[in-house]
Each structure stands twice: as structure tokens, then as C-alpha cells.
Design a protein around this motif. Structure first.
Motif, PDB file in Angstrom:
ATOM      1  N   SER A 110       0.973  -1.068   0.172  1.00  0.00           N
ATOM      2  CA  SER A 110       0.021  -0.013   0.121  1.00  0.00           C
ATOM      3  C   SER A 110       0.936   1.447  -0.025  1.00  0.00           C
ATOM      4  CB  SER A 110      -0.861   0.021   1.220  1.00  0.00           C
ATOM      5  OG  SER A 110      -0.095  -0.006   2.355  1.00  0.00           O
ATOM      6  N   GLN A 111       1.913   1.416   0.808  1.00  0.00           N
ATOM      7  CA  GLN A 111       2.814   2.461   0.869  1.00  0.00           C
ATOM      8  C   GLN A 111       3.577   2.590  -0.695  1.00  0.00           C
ATOM      9  OE1 GLN A 111       5.439   2.350   4.107  1.00  0.00           O
ATOM     10  NE2 GLN A 111       3.675   2.182   5.647  1.00  0.00           N
ATOM     11  N   PRO A 162      19.086  -0.669   7.933  1.00  0.00           N
ATOM     12  CA  PRO A 162      18.043  -1.020   9.226  1.00  0.00           C
ATOM     13  C   PRO A 162      17.110  -1.572   8.695  1.00  0.00           C
ATOM     14  CG  PRO A 162      17.900   1.189   8.691  1.00  0.00           C
ATOM     15  CD  PRO A 162      19.161   0.784   7.613  1.00  0.00           C
ATOM     16  N   ASP A 163      16.398  -2.447   9.907  1.00  0.00           N
ATOM     17  CA  ASP A 163      15.277  -3.246   9.640  1.00  0.00           C
ATOM     18  C   ASP A 163      14.373  -2.518  10.018  1.00  0.00           C
ATOM     19  OD1 ASP A 163      13.705  -5.451   8.805  1.00  0.00           O
ATOM     20  OD2 ASP A 163      13.607  -6.332  10.697  1.00  0.00           O
ATOM     21  N   VAL A 164      13.699  -1.721   9.095  1.00  0.00           N
ATOM     22  CA  VAL A 164      12.781  -0.752   9.552  1.00  0.00           C
ATOM     23  C   VAL A 164      11.253  -1.254   9.541  1.00  0.00           C
ATOM     24  CG1 VAL A 164      11.506   1.370   8.528  1.00  0.00           C
ATOM     25  CG2 VAL A 164      14.007   1.168   8.140  1.00  0.00           C
ATOM     26  N   ALA A 165      10.575  -1.060  10.449  1.00  0.00           N
ATOM     27  CA  ALA A 165       9.357  -1.687  10.899  1.00  0.00           C
ATOM     28  C   ALA A 165       8.424  -0.742  10.199  1.00  0.00           C
ATOM     29  CB  ALA A 165       8.952  -1.699  12.438  1.00  0.00           C
ATOM     30  N   VAL A 166       7.490  -1.010   9.335  1.00  0.00           N
ATOM     31  CA  VAL A 166       6.567  -0.190   8.518  1.00  0.00           C
ATOM     32  C   VAL A 166       5.456  -0.667   8.668  1.00  0.00           C
ATOM     33  CG1 VAL A 166       8.346   0.915   7.219  1.00  0.00           C
ATOM     34  CG2 VAL A 166       7.260  -1.085   6.440  1.00  0.00           C
ATOM     35  N   ARG A 167       4.449   0.114   8.659  1.00  0.00           N
ATOM     36  CA  ARG A 167       2.830  -0.156   8.730  1.00  0.00           C
ATOM     37  C   ARG A 167       2.296   0.309   7.492  1.00  0.00           C
ATOM     38  NH1 ARG A 167       2.137   1.979  14.332  1.00  0.00           N
ATOM     39  NH2 ARG A 167       0.942   3.667  12.995  1.00  0.00           N
ATOM     40  N   SER A 168       1.427  -0.264   7.015  1.00  0.00           N
ATOM     41  CA  SER A 168       0.362   0.323   5.830  1.00  0.00           C
ATOM     42  C   SER A 168      -0.498   1.172   6.473  1.00  0.00           C
ATOM     43  CB  SER A 168      -0.270  -0.778   5.072  1.00  0.00           C
ATOM     44  OG  SER A 168      -1.003  -1.625   5.950  1.00  0.00           O
TER      45      SER A 168
END
Length: 168
Positions: A110-111, A162-168
């Protein structure tokens, strides 16, 4: 009918190719996928032409085709790895392109779609909301999160991504 479709294609194809290119990262694939999406639009042109935004329909079809192709490619790569085969030793894309495509692929779908619509098709937040049938606030949040994630993923100062935590 033919002239109507031809005019529609001429006016919109470049934008759809750019959108799909942002999704898949390969211009040849983007052109193939776009062509397939327009072929499907042509087959249903009497219905599609009556929509408020036929280009949105083509972009949605192209987006789904690109996602399906990506899934198929990942399955093929996994099969090749199981068989002990490596990819061709051809010259690859530039390091910058690899980094951007890799960063985009790490974003939630979605992003990634929102970023492509906003930056490649120059769509406003309101246009994206209408196109994707998503609330304006959600579009703004997706853009903000995607920008933050891409900034972290593409930061030249760090040695590791970095292991970026992303949310939609």
C-alpha cells in the motif's frame, strides 16, 4: 470505439508505464505489463470506457499483474536456488537503482503504491484517495511512513540497512 480507445491509450500509457516501473523496477517488464493491462481494457472497452476513471482501472489491473509477476519470479528464484543454479552473469543495474528498488520492495504494498502514484504520476493526496478508495488521512499516513522508511533504508551514512518496521 477504436478511435476512442486509441485516444485514451495515447493520453495515459506513459503514466501507467511509469507507475508500473516504480512497482517492478524493470522498464521492459513495466512495458509488457502495461501492454497486457491495456489489452484487457480493450477487450472490455465498452464497459471500461463508461467508468469515471478508466485509467484507474488500467492501473489497478497493471498493479495486480506486476504483483503476480513478482510472486512468480520469487518462486522461480527459489526453485533455481534449490537446484543450485545462479542467475546470469550479465552486467547488472547501477548500485543506486538496486538500492532504490530494494528499498521500495521492502515497503508494504500500500505504501509502495501510494509513493508511485504521488511521485511518478504527480497525483495529489486527494487524487490518490479517490483512485485507491482510501481515506485522505490514510494516504497522508502512508506517504509519511513511506518517506521515513525510505530515508532510513537509503541512508548513505550507515553500513547496514536497518530493519525498518513499517505499517501500511
Amino acid at each position: 470505439m477504436t478511435e476512442d480507445f486509441d485516444s485514451f491509450y495515447a493520453a495515459t500509457a506513459r503514466r501507467v508505464v511509469l507507475h508500473v516501473y516504480a512497482v517492478c523496477g524493470d522498464l521492459g517488464d513495466a512495458q509488457d505489463i502495461t501492454q497486457e493491462a491495456y489489452a484487457r481494457a480493450w477487450q472490455q472497452w465498452s464497459k471500461v470506457s463508461a467508468y469515471d476513471n478508466p485509467e484507474q482501472w488500467v492501473r489497478t489491473v497493471a498493479w495486480r499483474l506486476a504483483a503476480n509477476r513478482w510472486r512468480g519470479f520469487r518462486r522461480w528464484m527459489a526453485a533455481q536456488a534449490r537446484l543450485g543454479r545462479s542467475g546470469a552473469d550479465a552486467a547488472g543495474p547501477s548500485p543506486d537503482r538496486v538500492a532504490v528498488v530494494a528499498a521500495l520492495q521492502r515497503l508494504p504494498e500500500s505504501q509502495r503504491q501510494t509513493v508511485a502514484l504521488h511521485y511518478l504520476l504527480d497525483m495529489t493526496v486527494n487524487e490518490i484517495a479517490t483512485t485507491t478508495d482510501t481515506p485522505v488521512g490514510t494516504v497522508k499516513a502512508r506517504l509519511s511512513r513511506a518517506r521515513a522508511a525510505l530515508a532510513a533504508l537509503l541512508n548513505d551514512d550507515s553500513q547496514e540497512v536497518p530493519d525498518v518496521a513499517v505499517r501500511s
